[in-house]
Design a protein around this motif. Structure first.
Motif, mmCIF file in Angstrom:
data_model
loop_
_atom_site.group_PDB
_atom_site.id
_atom_site.type_symbol
_atom_site.label_atom_id
_atom_site.label_comp_id
_atom_site.label_asym_id
_atom_site.label_seq_id
_atom_site.Cartn_x
_atom_site.Cartn_y
_atom_site.Cartn_z
ATOM 1 N N ARG A 1 0.693 6.956 -18.381
ATOM 2 C CA ARG A 1 1.736 7.166 -17.361
ATOM 3 C C ARG A 1 1.520 6.220 -16.182
ATOM 4 O O ARG A 1 2.469 5.687 -15.615
ATOM 5 N N PHE A 2 0.256 6.005 -15.817
ATOM 6 C CA PHE A 2 -0.053 5.059 -14.744
ATOM 7 C C PHE A 2 0.431 3.663 -15.123
ATOM 8 O O PHE A 2 1.060 2.977 -14.309
ATOM 9 N N ALA A 3 0.149 3.234 -16.356
ATOM 10 C CA ALA A 3 0.605 1.916 -16.812
ATOM 11 C C ALA A 3 2.122 1.818 -16.747
ATOM 12 O O ALA A 3 2.682 0.785 -16.342
ATOM 13 N N GLU A 4 2.794 2.909 -17.104
ATOM 14 C CA GLU A 4 4.262 2.930 -17.070
ATOM 15 C C GLU A 4 4.785 2.799 -15.646
ATOM 16 O O GLU A 4 5.718 2.033 -15.378
ATOM 17 N N LEU A 5 4.168 3.504 -14.711
ATOM 18 C CA LEU A 5 4.642 3.495 -13.323
ATOM 19 C C LEU A 5 4.419 2.152 -12.634
ATOM 20 O O LEU A 5 5.203 1.765 -11.765
ATOM 21 N N GLU B 1 0.831 -1.197 0.000
ATOM 22 C CA GLU B 1 0.000 0.000 0.000
ATOM 23 C C GLU B 1 0.874 1.259 0.000
ATOM 24 O O GLU B 1 0.495 2.288 -0.575
ATOM 25 N N ALA B 2 2.040 1.171 0.626
ATOM 26 C CA ALA B 2 2.961 2.316 0.627
ATOM 27 C C ALA B 2 3.455 2.589 -0.786
ATOM 28 O O ALA B 2 3.587 3.749 -1.210
ATOM 29 N N TRP B 3 3.723 1.517 -1.516
ATOM 30 C CA TRP B 3 4.151 1.664 -2.919
ATOM 31 C C TRP B 3 3.032 2.287 -3.738
ATOM 32 O O TRP B 3 3.278 3.141 -4.601
ATOM 33 N N ALA B 4 1.781 1.880 -3.489
ATOM 34 C CA ALA B 4 0.629 2.470 -4.182
ATOM 35 C C ALA B 4 0.551 3.968 -3.893
ATOM 36 O O ALA B 4 0.248 4.775 -4.786
ATOM 37 N N ASP B 5 0.848 4.356 -2.653
ATOM 38 C CA ASP B 5 0.845 5.779 -2.288
ATOM 39 C C ASP B 5 1.911 6.543 -3.075
ATOM 40 O O ASP B 5 1.691 7.680 -3.513
ATOM 41 N N GLU B 6 3.071 5.920 -3.258
ATOM 42 C CA GLU B 6 4.161 6.575 -3.995
ATOM 43 C C GLU B 6 3.783 6.785 -5.457
ATOM 44 O O GLU B 6 4.083 7.831 -6.051
ATOM 45 N N VAL B 7 3.146 5.772 -6.060
ATOM 46 C CA VAL B 7 2.715 5.894 -7.456
ATOM 47 C C VAL B 7 1.707 7.035 -7.590
ATOM 48 O O VAL B 7 1.805 7.881 -8.493
#
Length: 388
Positions: free
Chosen positions: A194-198, A135-141
């Protein structure tokens, strides 16, 4: 609620592939190898059976037992009599052809070329899906997306919560069908890609306002001169990943068409079978005539007027509205993107001055497309050789 971003850009890193799923629904058949090898095995089998029968008739023993005590002439006689005749060879050849033709029919690939079969086999079995690391990674994205395009916060929030849900449940990354509605030239398509890229999943872009309606999504069945698979299927086969993102631009301008024979082709009808989870799980590709599990794909649509979107599609989607950029946000984007392109300070300053005066000169709203054209022009000018 807008996602908060740290003072310095977060490093999102690459995703971990932690799951694999079966996408192509081919009937599994035991591999039986090359036809020539099968023919050799059958010839050897028939010869062994025949020479054993001859040995038992003459000596009451199998050939392997007779060969240890019989003289050379007797062994040569048995081998000569056991040799396969032309009729035996023909029977074996016919049996092998029948075996392989039935195998191809059973695996639903008899109508495909070798190249097409190879393409399907490359993604056959279990292929990877991307899962959010935490979830922290999701926050970073989400923070990175918000930092790059704060005016698209309502769309970023939907992507953010979907990504957190994937991390929390350990499920493949998937966005429920989403329509991003807003004025043209604000970066709706760029946000989706950009979301797909991240999150490191493949993406494919389609334009609902141009081309043959529906064909780009589902493909065109064999028998037509331009028969081909749909773009989402091509994305899965080329990337060998099950949960890519399909970005459909201008869904509000989707068209229908009619062939010379009166057959209707509707973009919306083609789309519905892929948006419904149940039908998407066993969706049959018109081109390959093979079932695919398309239920792991994410669908992101952009529109300028969501009221023009067909209700049957709109009811299956989450609709978010985004606003136009302010002049200051356009300038911030030009500065950030100019530095990413390594433009000189003089070029970036010239673009900012042009943006300040462009609104009055053009008598219309300035969009990201205008800024992108300015940046491309400046990059082109700076890359030209200097003449003495």
């Amino acid at each position: 609620m807008e996602p908060q971003h740290p003072s310095s850009p977060a490093r999102t890193g690459r995703r971990r592939i932690v799951k694999r799923l079966k996408v192509i629904q081919l009937i599994e058949q035991k591999e039986i190898g090359d036809p020539e090898k099968v023919r050799r095995r059958l010839r050897d089998f028939l010869f062994d059976r025949r020479i054993d029968r001859l040995a038992r008739a003459a000596h009451g023993k199998r050939f392997s037992e007779v060969s240890t005590v019989a003289n050379g002439d007797e062994i040569a006689r048995l081998e000569h009599e056991a040799l396969l005749k032309r009729v035996d060879e023909e029977r074996i050849r016919a049996r092998v052809e029948k075996l392989f033709s039935r195998r191809a029919a059973a695996s639903a690939t008899s109508h495909l070329s070798k190249t097409e079969i190879t393409k399907l086999q490359a993604a056959r079995g279990d292929i990877p899906v991307a899962v959010a690391k935490s979830e922290a990674w999701a926050d970073e994205v989400a923070a990175r997306l918000h930092q790059e395009a704060p005016w698209l916060a309502s769309a970023t929030e939907v992507l953010w919560h979907s990504l957190r849900r994937s991390a929390r449940l350990g499920e493949p990354i998937k966005i429920s069908p989403l329509i991003i509605n807003g004025p043209p030239g604000v970066g709706k398509t760029r946000l989706a890609k950009r979301f797909a890229e991240l999150v490191s999943v493949p993406s494919v872009g389609l334009d609902a306002s141009t081309g043959s309606p529906g064909f780009s999504i589902v493909g065109l069945e064999r028998g037509w001169g331009s028969a081909q698979p749909g773009r989402p299927v091509e994305m899965i086969l080329e990337s060998r990943m099950a949960n890519g993102i399909v970005v459909v631009d201008e869904i509000c301008k989707a068209k229908s068409a009619e062939s010379k024979k009166g057959t209707a082709f509707s973009f919306y009808d083609a789309l519905l079978s892929l948006l419904e989870p149940e039908s998407a799980r066993r969706w049959e590709c018109p081109f390959y005539r093979v079932s695919f599990d398309m239920s792991h794909l994410s669908w992101i649509f952009t529109s300028n007027d969501v009221d023009l979107v067909q209700p049957t599609v709109k009811s299956r989607c989450t609709v978010v509205h985004v606003r136009a950029l302010t002049p200051l946000e356009l300038q911030d984007f030009a500065i950030r993107r100019g530095r990413e392109l390594s433009l000189s300070d003089a070029s970036i300053e010239a673009i900012i001055v042009a943006l300040i005066h462009a609104q009055d000169r053009l008598n219309r709203r300035i969009s990201l497309r205008d800024v992108s054209r300015m940046l491309a022009r400046a990059q082109d000018l700076e890359s030209r050789p200097i003449f003495q």
